[in-house]
Every structure is written in C-alpha cells, then in structure tokens.
Scaffold this active site. Structure first.
Site, PDB file in Angstrom:
ATOM      1  N   GLU A  94       0.865  -1.172   0.000  1.00  0.00           N
ATOM      2  CA  GLU A  94       0.000   0.000   0.000  1.00  0.00           C
ATOM      3  C   GLU A  94       0.906   1.229   0.000  1.00  0.00           C
ATOM      4  OE1 GLU A  94      -3.334   1.703   3.032  1.00  0.00           O
ATOM      5  OE2 GLU A  94      -3.183  -0.482   2.883  1.00  0.00           O
ATOM      6  N   ASP A 105      -5.263   9.962   9.434  1.00  0.00           N
ATOM      7  CA  ASP A 105      -3.960   9.484   9.888  1.00  0.00           C
ATOM      8  C   ASP A 105      -3.511  10.184  11.163  1.00  0.00           C
ATOM      9  OD1 ASP A 105      -3.229   7.582   7.796  1.00  0.00           O
ATOM     10  OD2 ASP A 105      -3.299   9.323   6.468  1.00  0.00           O
TER      11      ASP A 105
END
Length: 310
Positions: A94, A105
């Site tokens: 990824e 995040d």
C-alpha cells in the site's frame, strides 16, 4: 470518529480539500542507497489484488500488506523501499499519496506526508516512479489517496494515469459511500480494484453493502480513530471479522493500530486474511538518520512481522 470512517459508514458528503502542489517530473538519478538486485517481471502474468489474496488464502496463510508514504524521505528511497518490501515477503504493498490534510492518519503519517510535500513530491512524480518500478515487482501495488487530489486531477484522468503506472488497486478513505458506485465504475474501466473500508461501529446492513461493493479485499479498520500504533488490538475485531466473513467470501484485511509481531499473530489467529501495517512501517523509514539507515530498519522490521505470520 474521524471523517474517513464516517464517510464510509454514514454516506455523508464532505468538504473536498485541494492539497497537492503543481505536478512535476520525476528525475531519475543514481540512488544514494545500495540498489537491490531485481529482475523485471513484466513478462509474468500480473495477478490482481483479489487474485493474489485468494491464492494466499488457499495456501492457509495470512497476507502481509505494508504501507509507506511516497516521497518520504524522497522518491528514490521510496522506489528502493518498494523493491525491499517485496524481497521481505510483502504480498501487496500500500503506497500513500502525500496529502496536506491526512485527517484519517495519526501524527506519524501526518509528519511523513508533510516531509514528502516539503520535498516537492507530486502526483506526477509518484506515478512516474511507479511506472519504472512496478514492472520489477510481482506483488500488486495499491494507492492510498485522499479524495482531494483525485478530484483536482479528475477521477477518470487520475485512474487512467494510475493504471498506466502499473497500480492495481485504490483506497480512498474519505470517499463518501454515496459516491462509491460512480468511483467503482471508473475504477473498473481502468482495471483498478476500489477497496472500501468498514469500522467496528459500522451497522451490520451497511457492512454487508460495503463487503459486496468492495473490490480486492474488505478493509476492516480496527479502531474508531486515526492511524497509529496502539498497545493492544481492540478485541471487537475478532467478532467483526466473523460477522464480515458471514456475508462475503472476499479477503478481509485488518489495519490501523497494528505495530508488533504479537499484534499480527493475534489478528491472524482471529481469522484475518491479511494484516496492514502503516504508521510503524513509515516510522522506520521516514524518521531514520539517513535513507540507508531507514532502509536497513525497514528491512529488519518488515521481516519481523512477516516471520510472525502463518
């Protein structure tokens, strides 16, 4: 709960951000770190993400999916890291497209994206690098990108460019559920698998819909919150895995908050088909004293996680 998960679970529209700088060109220079020995594999049949995970599942194994940020510390090191991760046993990789507002995040990946953008990493530069590297890889690469850069480029143009760069899948964490069908259709036209996310609090009926619509695999977010290492894996993940597997035969990958060999062993034991490790992986590479040191730490860490999987 962060907007990334809310978009997947509620279908609410979100305010699109524009974040990437003006696209530039990736200039190929001699790498500052030792280049790994690699042989082009373009003549081999390229497996999709779903095919790759299905093959691993049939072997009774759990897939290893590491995440790194493109351009941190620089794109030359990213290219070497992609080759290195495959050599360490990555089944799917990824790759995060740096974005100025990565609100799904935690601080590690936020800082990583900021460093990449400060180094003038652009969409075009990332895709140019991938076009050179993906023919050397046998494992598929999945792009993780927020919606803003895709909308700015135009979904059709973005996905066509991703396909040309050898990308196999796409994860858009802030994609509103209501827009999934349109995005999936565009992805299909470009041979890309659009991976959708579900969370511990996603209602059962919505989880079923997401599982049916997701391509490549179903991404089970293990926490209600942002990415980043946790001391323990949420025990609800075990039950969520069972629930999802009752409504789909697709591979289910668990991500967010996973950082230790003990974590990956535990999640594999609960029946996950794949584990995704992001922040802890990014930390090894992006916070090292030098690219050479970062690659060394990344290799040691990746091998420790791979060795922990059945």
């Amino acid at each position: 709960m962060v907007r990334a998960v809310a978009a997947a679970t509620s279908g609410a529209s979100i305010d699109l951000a524009v974040a990437m700088s003006t696209p530039g060109r990736f200039v190929v220079r001699a790498p500052r770190v030792p280049s790994l020995a690699h042989v082009p594999v373009a003549d081999r049949p390229a497996l999709s993400v779903a095919q790759t995970l299905s093959k691993i599942k049939e072997q009774g194994k759990t897939a290893f999916i590491p995440y790194i940020t493109a351009g941190d510390p620089d794109l030359e090191t990213t290219a070497e890291a992609l080759r290195l991760l495959e050599a360490c046993g990555a089944d799917v990789i990824e790759l995060g497209m740096p974005f100025s507002d990565p609100y799904a995040d935690g601080p590690v990946i936020q800082a990583s994206a900021a460093r990449a953008l400060a180094g003038r990493t652009t969409i075009d530069a990332v895709l140019s690098m991938l076009k050179e590297v993906t023919p050397e890889l046998s494992c598929p690469v999945v792009l993780f990108s927020y919606l803003g850069p895709i909308v700015r480029r135009g979904a059709a143009k973005f996905m066509a460019a991703a396909k040309e760069a050898g990308v196999k899948g796409l994860i858009v964490p802030d994609l509103p559920y209501a827009e999934t069908c349109e995005f999936r259709n565009e992805a299909v036209r470009n041979g890309l698998e659009l991976v959708l996310l579900t969370a511990p609090t996603t209602p059962a009926e919505r989880t079923k819909e997401i599982a049916e619509a997701s391509q490549g695999f179903v991404y089970l977010v293990s926490v209600n919150g942002v990415t980043g290492p946790r001391a323990n894996v949420d025990p609800r993940v075990k039950d969520r895995l069972k629930e999802i597997k009752q409504v789909t035969d697709k591979a289910v990958a668990v991500g967010f908050g996973i950082s230790t060999p003990e974590h990956v062993r535990q999640i594999a034991g609960w029946g996950a088909d794949a584990v995704i490790i992001g922040s802890a992986m990014v930390k090894q590479l992006g916070e090292a004293a030098s690219p050479r040191e970062g690659l060394k730490k990344l290799e040691e860490y990746a091998r420790s996680l791979k060795d922990a999987l059945p």
